[in-house]
Design an enzyme around this catalytic site. Sequence first.
Site, PDB file in Angstrom:
ATOM      1  N   HIS A   1       0.855  -1.183   0.000  1.00 25.92           N
ATOM      2  CA  HIS A   1       0.000   0.000   0.000  1.00 25.92           C
ATOM      3  C   HIS A   1       0.898   1.243   0.000  1.00 25.92           C
ATOM      4  CE1 HIS A   1       0.394  -0.773   4.491  1.00 25.92           C
ATOM      5  NE2 HIS A   1       0.915   0.431   4.353  1.00 25.92           N
TER       6      HIS A   1
HETATM    7  P1  TYD Z   1      -2.534  -3.752   7.182  1.00 26.74           P
HETATM    8  O1  TYD Z   1      -2.417  -2.310   6.799  1.00 26.74           O
HETATM    9  O2  TYD Z   1      -3.158  -4.662   6.188  1.00 26.74           O
HETATM   10  O3  TYD Z   1      -1.116  -4.334   7.595  1.00 26.74           O
HETATM   11  P2  TYD Z   1       0.247  -4.364   6.731  1.00 26.74           P
HETATM   12  O4  TYD Z   1       0.156  -3.272   5.734  1.00 26.74           O
HETATM   13  O5  TYD Z   1       1.328  -4.131   7.697  1.00 26.74           O
HETATM   14  O6  TYD Z   1       0.382  -5.701   6.094  1.00 26.74           O
HETATM   15  O7  TYD Z   1      -3.301  -3.793   8.560  1.00 26.74           O
HETATM   16  C1  TYD Z   1      -3.855  -4.992   9.065  1.00 26.74           C
HETATM   17  C2  TYD Z   1      -5.050  -4.640   9.920  1.00 26.74           C
HETATM   18  O8  TYD Z   1      -4.644  -3.907  11.083  1.00 26.74           O
HETATM   19  C3  TYD Z   1      -6.073  -3.794   9.204  1.00 26.74           C
HETATM   20  O9  TYD Z   1      -7.360  -4.293   9.562  1.00 26.74           O
HETATM   21  C4  TYD Z   1      -5.907  -2.408   9.798  1.00 26.74           C
HETATM   22  C5  TYD Z   1      -5.382  -2.713  11.189  1.00 26.74           C
HETATM   23  N1  TYD Z   1      -4.487  -1.664  11.732  1.00 26.74           N
HETATM   24  C6  TYD Z   1      -4.923  -0.897  12.792  1.00 26.74           C
HETATM   25  O10 TYD Z   1      -6.069  -1.045  13.287  1.00 26.74           O
HETATM   26  N2  TYD Z   1      -4.083   0.039  13.299  1.00 26.74           N
HETATM   27  C7  TYD Z   1      -2.852   0.248  12.805  1.00 26.74           C
HETATM   28  O11 TYD Z   1      -2.100   1.122  13.300  1.00 26.74           O
HETATM   29  C8  TYD Z   1      -2.425  -0.538  11.675  1.00 26.74           C
HETATM   30  C9  TYD Z   1      -1.070  -0.338  11.054  1.00 26.74           C
HETATM   31  C10 TYD Z   1      -3.274  -1.491  11.179  1.00 26.74           C
END
Ligand code: TYD
Length: 136
Positions: free
Chosen positions: A50
């Site tokens: 992302h």
């Molecule tokens: P995601 O952005 O998919 O993780 P990564 O990019 O590291 O692989 O996030 C996974 C889940 O966690 C998603 O449902 C959003 C949640 N999340 C939070 O609630 N707070 C946060 O600070 C972060 C980074 C993610």
Amino acid sequence: MDDCRIIQLPKISDPRGNLTFIENSRHIPFDIKRIYYLYDVPGGSDRGSHAHKTLHQFIVAASGSFDVVLDDGSHEQRYHLNRSYQGLYLCPMIWRYLDNFSSGAVCMVLASDFYDANDYYRDYDEFKAAVARGKP
Ligand code: TYD
């Protein structure tokens, strides 16, 4: 992309164990509002994929190692993070994914703002279109 860079952190070497610290906006170029970390990442997993519209982040391999691949819409750069006393600064509007996690790796992320789902591009084509428009 040129703003993204490895930043060395203070390291207090000690036979009892080393110590590194990060002070708000002194060692990294933003104020820290949130810290999160990835851990227990199964071998072969990817994370990220992302871009953020406005968020600044600083990524540290607090333990173990992993790669961070950055993409500004025109070229890619891979960083291997494996030192607790350095980290990678990411400015806004950079697509990133993380892979090549070692066992026991801990990816600590310092962020300039609270979690906001609206700050994300999760679709690469939408990200590229925004880069082409020159706007987040
Ligand atoms: P995601 O952005 O998919 O993780 P990564 O990019 O590291 O692989 O996030 C996974 C889940 O966690 C998603 O449902 C959003 C949640 N999340 C939070 O609630 N707070 C946060 O600070 C972060 C980074 C993610």
